[in-house]
Design a protein around this motif. Structure first.
Motif, short mmCIF file in Angstrom:
data_model
loop_
_atom_site.label_atom_id
_atom_site.label_comp_id
_atom_site.label_asym_id
_atom_site.label_seq_id
_atom_site.Cartn_x
_atom_site.Cartn_y
_atom_site.Cartn_z
N GLY A 68 5.60 -45.15 2.06
CA GLY A 68 6.09 -45.49 0.72
C GLY A 68 5.81 -44.43 -0.34
O GLY A 68 6.38 -44.49 -1.42
N VAL A 69 4.91 -43.48 -0.04
CA VAL A 69 4.67 -42.40 -1.00
C VAL A 69 5.34 -41.14 -0.45
O VAL A 69 4.97 -40.68 0.63
N VAL B 77 4.54 -39.58 3.15
CA VAL B 77 3.47 -38.67 3.58
C VAL B 77 3.05 -38.96 5.03
O VAL B 77 2.54 -40.04 5.33
N ARG C 76 -6.74 -34.24 -2.58
CA ARG C 76 -5.67 -33.35 -3.04
C ARG C 76 -5.68 -33.23 -4.56
O ARG C 76 -4.70 -32.77 -5.15
N THR D 210 2.35 -35.04 -7.99
CA THR D 210 1.23 -35.69 -8.67
C THR D 210 -0.04 -34.84 -8.52
O THR D 210 -0.75 -34.59 -9.49
N ALA D 211 -0.27 -34.38 -7.29
CA ALA D 211 -1.48 -33.58 -7.03
C ALA D 211 -1.47 -32.30 -7.87
O ALA D 211 -2.43 -32.01 -8.58
N LEU E 62 -0.16 -44.86 -7.06
CA LEU E 62 0.78 -44.39 -6.03
C LEU E 62 0.85 -45.37 -4.87
O LEU E 62 1.93 -45.70 -4.38
N ALA F 87 3.90 -47.79 -3.78
CA ALA F 87 4.47 -47.71 -2.43
C ALA F 87 4.56 -49.11 -1.81
O ALA F 87 5.54 -49.46 -1.17
N ILE G 108 -5.86 -35.80 -6.71
CA ILE G 108 -5.31 -36.97 -7.40
C ILE G 108 -6.45 -37.95 -7.71
O ILE G 108 -7.18 -38.36 -6.80
N ASN H 202 6.64 -36.54 -4.12
CA ASN H 202 5.99 -37.21 -5.24
C ASN H 202 4.48 -37.01 -5.18
O ASN H 202 3.81 -36.77 -6.19
N PHE H 203 3.97 -37.10 -3.98
CA PHE H 203 2.55 -36.90 -3.72
C PHE H 203 2.11 -35.50 -4.18
O PHE H 203 1.14 -35.33 -4.93
#
Lengths: 424, 253
Positions: free
Chosen positions: B92-93, B142, A384, B101-102, A394, A398, A386, B97-98
């Motif tokens: 947890g993500v 996610v 994606r 960030t992307a 990340l 988490a 990242i 936010n994912f």
């Protein structure tokens, strides 16, 4: 196994005795027991079962060859203060009235050990047995000062108390901070204990806290350790909980060359509850060793533990969680979980649950897992756009959330989250 | 947009792609069909940069760049998107936010500033409507605890957010009921433009009723054995893969 002792303890005693303040709040009988214990047992090395992965004798010999006790005066701690908390500052074991906030909270009393009356002095050392551990003995013999923090019966403190323990020296040094925290019946308090080490010299901080949680009282406690490379510490928390009392602790360790935590909780009466959560990140050659003990002495109590470690470089993490369910402690519920991520091939985690159960009607469980970062998830994030570093951050974030989310003081939580992210 | 020349790839000692040639231009939709084990998902994975596969021969030029030289994240930043056959759960993500960030890493790669939070949230709102994704899901971790259909819709949602040049949909239709299939297809059709392209990997003709391809390729045993227009998919649906297999096997002999 019989621990082979070396002469380290004697060398330390010789070096710090001349500058140590007189301990006038502990009776002579106990002081001599402490010294005798140190003399007989020495500083533990890795042949000592409880210090198997934490050879403190070896660390002392290597890192503290030249203890000169050139302790610093600290005049400014503003950058460490939290806005919405009452800050109390302890420098090298001594409470600093000038750096601390005024004690304006209703129901809160702070008294230097020396000023306690005879009856109150009996509290000091009543939980921490000098003949159970070398560091309790060492602290008892050389603490010099200390304070008693009392929250009156039925009082709920209006804001968190932030106790900042500053260790600072310009030479190798050993300091022995000590306190007693007492919550009266139905009292409630949030206490943040933060440990930092500033100054150019390596400091070995041997911290000891005895915590009394009164009947139906609730103590929410946070331990935040960020001592940096010059910080070496052994931290003993000896907690006892009375009927219907509740003790919650979250310990976050972000730095420190050596951090050994002995967190011992006695569920001493019926219907009490304890939670211990921990997060530690280690790198370089750091050693972080969390030893917990949940001692269920009476029926109908509950305890829960969750410790998470992120171990990098050549560092070592240890989690040793002992749950002791005594004969009378029927209907105990005790859970424990330890989860770890190793970020390098040279990193080590030693994790050991120890359950000793002498009652027959209990629910106890423990689980532990250790793994690497999930490469399938990393690829998904990469796909994606990242990058690898962000993806790692990340995922580690988490992983840590479960513990960090236990922190109910937002300002502290944000501060820890920021520092945590910088450590990654 | 993308030119694949004589692409060979292996996993371990096993060669899976045995010389793929494919040219895709902007504005086109290509469908890749083929029986199980023919190499469809491997092709998708190799393009996206999964490291489990080793490219042993060939080259892939994507918008003038040698795709195979780029790390997976840079391929995404250049505008390649893979909708995963099995989207990964990341506890947890948060989805939000994912995506933030992307999106911002992609923008940074192109020398653009971070997207202002307000614009980002507006974009989220717009795109989640497109795939009829429940707002609650975007705030969750996610894919964690998502149903199969929700996971696939989340892939299309991410695609809509990142607005790639070339999107490879790896069996996005597998495990979808007819309503979810329609939603996914609507999303793709809405995003389709003269500037982007899609590769739709599927077993079944069904999806192609909704996403109408310009070209259909049949992948068998690591090679594209036939190419044609959308009618090829209908032919396959009617005859199955057996005939292809037979033809091919006799060719091999």
């Amino acid at each position: 196994m019989i621990a082979e002792k070396s002469n380290t303890a004697q060398l330390i005693i010789d070096k710090i005795s001349s500058t140590a303040e007189k301990v006038d709040f502990i009776d002579n009988d106990r002081l001599s027991k402490a010294l005798l214990y140190l003399e007989n047992k020495g500083i533990p090395n890795n042949k000592h079962e409880d210090y198997k992965y934490c050879n403190i004798d070896g660390i002392f010999k290597k890192e503290f060859k030249n203890i000169e006790q050139k302790l610093n005066v600290v005049s400014d701690v503003a950058q460490y203060k939290l806005k919405d908390a009452l800050t109390l500052v302890v420098v090298n074991g001594n409470y600093s009235e000038s750096l601390s906030d005024k004690l304006i909270l209703k129901g809160l009393h702070l008294t230097a050990f020396s000023n306690l009356d005879k009856e109150e002095k009996k509290l000091i050392g009543s939980l921490a047995n000098v003949e159970s551990d070398a560091f309790i003995a060492l602290n008892t013999a050389f603490s010099g000062a200390g304070f008693h923090l009392k929250i009156e019966d039925n009082e709920q403190l209006q804001m968190p108390i932030h106790i900042l323990y500053v260790s600072s020296a310009n030479s190798e040094a050993l300091v022995n901070p000590r306190n007693v925290i007492e919550l009266g019946k139905n009292a409630e308090a949030t206490i943040i204990e933060e440990q930092i080490c500033i100054g150019t010299g390596k400091v070995f901080t041997n911290f000891l806290s005895e915590k009394f949680v009164g009947e139906n009282a609730k103590l929410t406690s946070y331990t935040f350790q960020n001592e940096g490379a010059n910080g070496f510490s052994v931290n003993t928390n000896q907690v006892t909980i009375n009927r219907y009392g509740k003790y919650d602790n979250t310990t976050v360790t972000l730095s420190g060359s050596l951090v050994r935590n002995n967190h011992n909780v006695v569920l001493a009466a019926q219907n009490c509850e304890a939670h211990l959560n921990g997060l530690f990140t280690t790198k370089n050659n750091q050693l972080v060793d969390n030893h917990t003990l949940m001692d269920h002495q009476m029926p109908n109590c509950e305890s829960n533990e969750l410790y998470k470690g992120i171990i990098n470089d050549k560092s070592t993490g240890v989690f040793n969680g002992k749950i002791y369910v005594r004969k009378d402690a029927q209907k105990t519920n005790a859970y424990q979980s330890s989860k770890n991520i190793l970020l390098s091939d040279d990193a080590t985690i030693n994790t050991k649950p120890q359950l000793e159960i002498y009652a027959d009607d209990v629910k106890c469980s423990h689980g532990t897992s250790t793994g690497k970062i999930d490469e399938v998830a990393v690829f998904y994030l990469n796909a994606r756009g990242i990058g690898r570093e962000s993806a790692k951050k990340l995922l580690l974030n988490a992983f840590a959330q479960e513990v960090i989310n236990k922190i109910e003081v937002d300002e502290l939580k944000d501060k820890i989250l920021n520092l945590f992210e910088n450590e990654l | 947009m993308i030119t694949i020349k004589n692409l060979h790839a292996s996993i371990g000692d096993k060669e899976i792609l045995k010389g793929i040639n494919l040219e895709i231009k902007a504005g086109e939709i290509h469908a890749i069909m083929g029986p199980n084990g023919s190499g469809k998902s491997t092709l998708a994975s190799v393009l996206a940069g999964r490291e489990d596969y080793e490219v042993t021969q060939g080259e892939v030029i994507f918008n003038g760049k040698n795709l195979l030289d780029l790390a997976a994240e840079d391929r995404a930043r250049e505008g390649l998107f893979l909708a995963f056959q099995y989207p990964v759960e990341i506890p947890g993500v948060s989805n939000i936010n994912f995506l933030k960030t992307a999106l911002n890493e992609i923008r940074a790669y192109h020398g653009q500033e971070e997207m202002p939070a307000k614009d980002f949230l507006a974009l989220v709102k717009e795109k989640q409507k497109l795939v009829e994704l429940d707002g609650k899901l975007t705030n969750r971790s996610v894919n964690e605890g998502f149903s199969g259909g929700e996971k696939k819709r989340n892939e299309i949602f991410q695609m809509a957010m990142l607005n790639p040049k070339l999107a490879v949909l790896d069996e996005t239709d597998s495990g979808l009921d007819i309503d979810a299939l329609r939603i996914v297809a609507t999303g793709v059709n809405a995003l389709k433009s003269k500037d982007n392209a899609f590769v739709v990997i599927t077993h079944y003709q069904r999806l192609l009723d909704y996403i109408v391809p310009d070209f259909v390729h049949i992948l068998y045993n690591g090679k594209i054995v036939r190419s044609g227009g959308k009618e090829l998919a209908l032919e396959l649906e009617a005859k199955g893969y057996d005939e292809i297999k037979k033809q091919f096997e006799s060719l091999e002999k």
